[in-house]
Design a protein around this motif. Structure first.
Motif, PDB file in Angstrom:
ATOM      1  N   GLU A  18      -6.853  -5.270   5.076  1.00  0.00           N
ATOM      2  CA  GLU A  18      -6.947  -4.812   3.685  1.00  0.00           C
ATOM      3  C   GLU A  18      -6.099  -5.681   2.763  1.00  0.00           C
ATOM      4  OE1 GLU A  18      -7.798  -0.018   4.127  1.00  0.00           O
ATOM      5  OE2 GLU A  18      -5.741  -0.771   4.346  1.00  0.00           O
ATOM      6  N   VAL A  19      -4.932  -6.074   3.233  1.00  0.00           N
ATOM      7  CA  VAL A  19      -4.084  -6.963   2.433  1.00  0.00           C
ATOM      8  C   VAL A  19      -4.763  -8.304   2.255  1.00  0.00           C
ATOM      9  CG1 VAL A  19      -1.838  -8.071   2.251  1.00  0.00           C
ATOM     10  CG2 VAL A  19      -2.008  -5.786   3.249  1.00  0.00           C
ATOM     11  N   ARG A  20      -5.347  -8.817   3.337  1.00  0.00           N
ATOM     12  CA  ARG A  20      -6.042 -10.104   3.268  1.00  0.00           C
ATOM     13  C   ARG A  20      -7.227 -10.031   2.301  1.00  0.00           C
ATOM     14  NH1 ARG A  20      -5.052 -15.138   3.701  1.00  0.00           N
ATOM     15  NH2 ARG A  20      -3.732 -14.632   5.505  1.00  0.00           N
ATOM     16  N   ALA A  21      -7.965  -8.911   2.347  1.00  0.00           N
ATOM     17  CA  ALA A  21      -9.109  -8.740   1.444  1.00  0.00           C
ATOM     18  C   ALA A  21      -8.654  -8.690  -0.011  1.00  0.00           C
ATOM     19  CB  ALA A  21      -9.868  -7.465   1.807  1.00  0.00           C
ATOM     20  N   ALA A  22      -7.527  -8.053  -0.248  1.00  0.00           N
ATOM     21  CA  ALA A  22      -6.996  -7.991  -1.610  1.00  0.00           C
ATOM     22  C   ALA A  22      -6.586  -9.370  -2.095  1.00  0.00           C
ATOM     23  CB  ALA A  22      -5.813  -7.028  -1.658  1.00  0.00           C
ATOM     24  N   ALA A  65      -6.857  -6.989  -9.937  1.00  0.00           N
ATOM     25  CA  ALA A  65      -6.831  -7.527  -8.580  1.00  0.00           C
ATOM     26  C   ALA A  65      -5.411  -7.903  -8.162  1.00  0.00           C
ATOM     27  CB  ALA A  65      -7.752  -8.748  -8.490  1.00  0.00           C
ATOM     28  N   ALA A  66      -4.653  -8.508  -9.087  1.00  0.00           N
ATOM     29  CA  ALA A  66      -3.280  -8.893  -8.779  1.00  0.00           C
ATOM     30  C   ALA A  66      -2.403  -7.673  -8.525  1.00  0.00           C
ATOM     31  CB  ALA A  66      -2.704  -9.734  -9.923  1.00  0.00           C
ATOM     32  N   GLU A  67      -2.621  -6.629  -9.311  1.00  0.00           N
ATOM     33  CA  GLU A  67      -1.830  -5.412  -9.137  1.00  0.00           C
ATOM     34  C   GLU A  67      -2.139  -4.742  -7.801  1.00  0.00           C
ATOM     35  OE1 GLU A  67      -0.530  -1.491 -11.754  1.00  0.00           O
ATOM     36  OE2 GLU A  67      -2.388  -2.544 -12.227  1.00  0.00           O
ATOM     37  N   GLU A  68      -3.431  -4.715  -7.438  1.00  0.00           N
ATOM     38  CA  GLU A  68      -3.830  -4.116  -6.168  1.00  0.00           C
ATOM     39  C   GLU A  68      -3.220  -4.886  -4.999  1.00  0.00           C
ATOM     40  OE1 GLU A  68      -6.022  -1.658  -3.429  1.00  0.00           O
ATOM     41  OE2 GLU A  68      -5.389  -1.441  -5.533  1.00  0.00           O
ATOM     42  N   TYR A  69      -3.285  -6.212  -5.062  1.00  0.00           N
ATOM     43  CA  TYR A  69      -2.707  -7.038  -4.004  1.00  0.00           C
ATOM     44  C   TYR A  69      -1.202  -6.833  -3.905  1.00  0.00           C
ATOM     45  CZ  TYR A  69      -0.991 -11.224  -1.615  1.00  0.00           C
ATOM     46  OH  TYR A  69      -0.327 -12.081  -0.768  1.00  0.00           O
ATOM     47  N   LEU A 125       0.533  -5.467  -0.564  1.00  0.00           N
ATOM     48  CA  LEU A 125       1.475  -6.375   0.094  1.00  0.00           C
ATOM     49  C   LEU A 125       2.832  -5.688   0.289  1.00  0.00           C
ATOM     50  CD1 LEU A 125       1.780  -9.418   1.014  1.00  0.00           C
ATOM     51  CD2 LEU A 125       2.847  -9.806  -1.217  1.00  0.00           C
ATOM     52  N   TYR A 126       3.246  -4.941  -0.714  1.00  0.00           N
ATOM     53  CA  TYR A 126       4.535  -4.249  -0.616  1.00  0.00           C
ATOM     54  C   TYR A 126       4.463  -3.118   0.417  1.00  0.00           C
ATOM     55  CZ  TYR A 126       8.732  -1.713  -1.912  1.00  0.00           C
ATOM     56  OH  TYR A 126       9.955  -1.075  -1.875  1.00  0.00           O
ATOM     57  N   ASP A 127       3.363  -2.358   0.382  1.00  0.00           N
ATOM     58  CA  ASP A 127       3.227  -1.236   1.313  1.00  0.00           C
ATOM     59  C   ASP A 127       3.173  -1.710   2.770  1.00  0.00           C
ATOM     60  OD1 ASP A 127       3.212   0.481  -0.811  1.00  0.00           O
ATOM     61  OD2 ASP A 127       1.040   0.719  -0.874  1.00  0.00           O
ATOM     62  N   ARG A 128       2.520  -2.844   2.990  1.00  0.00           N
ATOM     63  CA  ARG A 128       2.355  -3.325   4.360  1.00  0.00           C
ATOM     64  C   ARG A 128       3.556  -4.126   4.851  1.00  0.00           C
ATOM     65  NH1 ARG A 128      -0.351  -2.520   9.182  1.00  0.00           N
ATOM     66  NH2 ARG A 128      -0.120  -4.423  10.427  1.00  0.00           N
ATOM     67  N   TYR A 129       4.055  -5.027   3.993  1.00  0.00           N
ATOM     68  CA  TYR A 129       5.075  -5.973   4.448  1.00  0.00           C
ATOM     69  C   TYR A 129       6.412  -5.850   3.719  1.00  0.00           C
ATOM     70  CZ  TYR A 129       0.992  -8.242   6.535  1.00  0.00           C
ATOM     71  OH  TYR A 129      -0.148  -8.519   7.259  1.00  0.00           O
TER      72      TYR A 129
END
Length: 242
Positions: A11-15, A51-55, A59-63
């Protein structure tokens, strides 16, 4: 965030891919710009920001990592102005949010107003419920006075916004009273002013960051001849007397 709720690496990669796509679209729209206020550029800008906000969030939630992207606030993200060059009439749209923090205080203040108006024809009326108390107070006081005295009335301020919009011709008396906000067009906003606690939080974060950059070594001695031994009392008296 719990582990179960964390986004997957896919999901992070898709974002991230969505940001790349949006970036390409934004550049293409800018290259094909038709005039200063091309709506295609505005639309591509919004898509890129989203898109930038979603990424950034994923990114923060995962890593537990962030990006250098700064998402513009509402004032910077207004659509391009499409109103008249020289506005001959204006509409001012105002929204203020409140929380009823102290119902008993609200009821007491409204009842005081109702009692004072009890002898007047068409007075304030009853104030025995929160609903009726709000009707009494907002019927008696101007919105600006409510805002300046909100704590006195048992209210707590929330977000507020004020839009100044251009209109082609002044409205006829009673023309829009049935639907006063239906014609609120963001493309005709001349200027807007927003008040929110989130802006205060952002400022506090910036100040905290500045404080963190200042390192004070407690082991560094200050030379005695650099210590100001001026009598502070005289300075305070002089300042107070200005």
């Amino acid at each position: 965030m719990s582990d179960a709720a964390q986004p997957t690496a896919a999901e992070v990669r898709a974002a991230a891919e969505a940001v790349k796509t949006a970036l390409d679209r934004h550049l293409a729209a800018v290259e094909r710009r038709a005039g200063e206020d091309d709506p295609a550029v505005y639309e591509a800008f919004n898509e890129l920001a989203a898109a930038a906000e979603e990424y950034d969030e994923l990114l923060y939630d995962r890593y537990d990592e962030v990006t250098p992207f700064e998402i513009p606030g509402t004032e910077e993200a207004l659509p391009p102005y499409q109103g008249p060059e020289e506005a001959k009439a204006l509409s001012v749209l105002l929204r203020r949010d409140y929380t009823v923090a102290e119902p008993q205080r609200l009821l007491a203040q409204a009842q005081r107003v109702a009692d004072l108006d009890a002898g007047d024809v068409g007075g304030a009326g009853s104030a025995d419920t929160v609903h009726s108390a709000l009707g009494v107070l907002f019927g008696e006081f101007e919105p600006d006075e409510i805002s300046s005295r909100h704590k006195e009335f048992g209210l707590e301020e929330g977000d507020s916004t004020l839009w100044v919009t251009a209109v082609d011709t002044p409205a006829e008396p009673g023309e829009w009273l049935d639907a006063p906000f239906d014609q609120a067009d963001p493309h005709r906003v001349v200027c807007r002013f927003d008040v929110s606690v989130v802006f205060d939080d952002e400022l506090d974060d910036e100040l905290d960051g500045l404080d963190a950059d200042v390192d004070i070594d407690p082991d560094v001695a200050v030379p005695v001849d650099e210590i100001d031994d001026t009598d502070d009392t005289d300075d305070a008296d002089e300042t107070a007397g200005r």
